[in-house]
Design a protein around this motif. Structure first.
Motif, PDB file in Angstrom:
ATOM      1  N   ARG A 150      -9.725   6.027  46.593  1.00  0.00           N
ATOM      2  CA  ARG A 150      -9.951   4.589  46.728  1.00  0.00           C
ATOM      3  C   ARG A 150     -10.549   4.004  45.442  1.00  0.00           C
ATOM      4  O   ARG A 150     -10.183   2.900  45.023  1.00  0.00           O
ATOM      5  N   LYS A 151     -11.433   4.757  44.815  1.00  0.00           N
ATOM      6  CA  LYS A 151     -12.036   4.277  43.577  1.00  0.00           C
ATOM      7  C   LYS A 151     -11.023   4.283  42.436  1.00  0.00           C
ATOM      8  O   LYS A 151     -10.910   3.309  41.685  1.00  0.00           O
ATOM      9  N   TRP A 152     -10.268   5.365  42.303  1.00  0.00           N
ATOM     10  CA  TRP A 152      -9.308   5.530  41.208  1.00  0.00           C
ATOM     11  C   TRP A 152      -8.188   4.494  41.279  1.00  0.00           C
ATOM     12  O   TRP A 152      -7.799   3.902  40.272  1.00  0.00           O
ATOM     13  N   ASN A 156      -8.903  -1.117  48.688  1.00  0.00           N
ATOM     14  CA  ASN A 156      -9.829  -1.656  49.672  1.00  0.00           C
ATOM     15  C   ASN A 156      -9.088  -2.713  50.488  1.00  0.00           C
ATOM     16  O   ASN A 156      -7.890  -2.952  50.286  1.00  0.00           O
ATOM     17  N   GLU A 157      -9.781  -3.336  51.404  1.00  0.00           N
ATOM     18  CA  GLU A 157      -9.147  -4.317  52.290  1.00  0.00           C
ATOM     19  C   GLU A 157      -8.500  -5.454  51.499  1.00  0.00           C
ATOM     20  O   GLU A 157      -7.368  -5.877  51.780  1.00  0.00           O
ATOM     21  N   LYS A 158      -9.213  -5.944  50.490  1.00  0.00           N
ATOM     22  CA  LYS A 158      -8.704  -7.084  49.710  1.00  0.00           C
ATOM     23  C   LYS A 158      -7.493  -6.692  48.881  1.00  0.00           C
ATOM     24  O   LYS A 158      -6.482  -7.414  48.859  1.00  0.00           O
ATOM     25  N   THR A 159      -7.569  -5.557  48.176  1.00  0.00           N
ATOM     26  CA  THR A 159      -6.435  -5.165  47.333  1.00  0.00           C
ATOM     27  C   THR A 159      -5.222  -4.783  48.174  1.00  0.00           C
ATOM     28  O   THR A 159      -4.079  -4.993  47.766  1.00  0.00           O
ATOM     29  N   ALA A 160      -5.461  -4.240  49.368  1.00  0.00           N
ATOM     30  CA  ALA A 160      -4.348  -3.914  50.254  1.00  0.00           C
ATOM     31  C   ALA A 160      -3.632  -5.185  50.704  1.00  0.00           C
ATOM     32  O   ALA A 160      -2.401  -5.218  50.785  1.00  0.00           O
TER      33      ALA A 160
END
Length: 245
Positions: A150-152, A156-160
């Motif tokens: 998820r970090k790399w 997250n909810e917004k980017t999805a």
């Protein structure tokens, strides 16, 4: 001649290269790696960047799906995926670059956002074509795997949600283009079509793809609902895939 492809079996960018190699009728070996553990292997080959796919052709190393397609067309020109007419070539490369930069990350972000919430489903996909014990390792360390991925990939909810919008806009444009003409560029199959169908392939789960796709009931409900709504647009890409893969 020895050709080896270093890959993640689940990677749609690696599927681009597998398809290109198969399209040209080339013999090759795949070396499937486990995400995370792949870093040392790839850095030894490339000297720096740890991303896949990486092609090793008799010791000549090429990294990245687009660069590999360039290399394959230059080295094995039969059944070229790159148009020879300058205008068509420019258009095909522009489609490929745009899809690589927009569709690839969007499909990846949206899919992983939901699938990472279901370890039992996603672990077999991540470990596909690697030794059996990698599934055990991934299960034991999954909370860390989830955190790192998820970090790399900035998942997250917004980017999805943003990725979903990106996919939808591209699918509308692609489906409309295929409604008007058989291919994205000119009258022959090219790297533009290969890229479009490859990068969206995880959403229509073709049999040729070398991973154990989950059954429909194991697909996250959010994705199932989305797939049902966008099935007509995805079918245009699935037809390209099945006709040329």
């Amino acid at each position: 001649m020895a050709i080896r492809l270093y890959q993640f079996a689940i990677s749609h960018y690696c599927e681009k290269v597998r398809w290109a190699l198969d399209f040209k009728g080339l013999q090759y070996q795949t070396h499937s790696l486990l995400p995370g553990q792949h870093i040392n292997t790839i850095r030894k080959l490339t000297g720096a960047d740890s991303s896949v796919p990486v092609l090793d052709h008799d010791g000549h190393i090429v990294q990245g799906s687009s660069a590999i397609l360039d290399y394959l067309d230059d080295t094995f020109p039969e059944r070229s995926l790159t148009p020879t007419v300058p205008e068509a070539r420019e258009a095909a490369l522009a489609w490929e670059q745009r899809l690589d930069e927009e569709a690839g990350p969007a499909v990846r972000c949206y899919s992983y956002h939901h699938f990472l919430q279901r370890p039992k489903v996603v672990v077999p996909l991540l470990a596909a074509q690697t030794p059996f014990y990698n599934r055990i390792l991934l299960k034991l360390a999954f909370s860390r795997v989830d955190e790192v991925m998820r970090k790399w990939m900035k998942i997250n909810e917004k980017t999805a949600a943003t990725s979903c919008q990106t996919m939808e806009a591209l699918l509308i444009e692609l489906a409309e283009t295929y409604r008007q003409q058989p291919f994205l560029v000119g009258d022959t199959f090219s790297r533009a079509d290969l890229t479009a169908a490859s990068l969206f392939a995880p959403l229509f789960q073709p049999e040729q793809y070398p991973v154990p796709w989950p059954s429909e009931k194991r697909i996250p409900r959010e994705i199932r609902d989305w797939l049902e709504q966008w099935q007509p647009q995805l079918q245009a890409l699935e037809k390209i895939y099945q006709a040329n893969r």
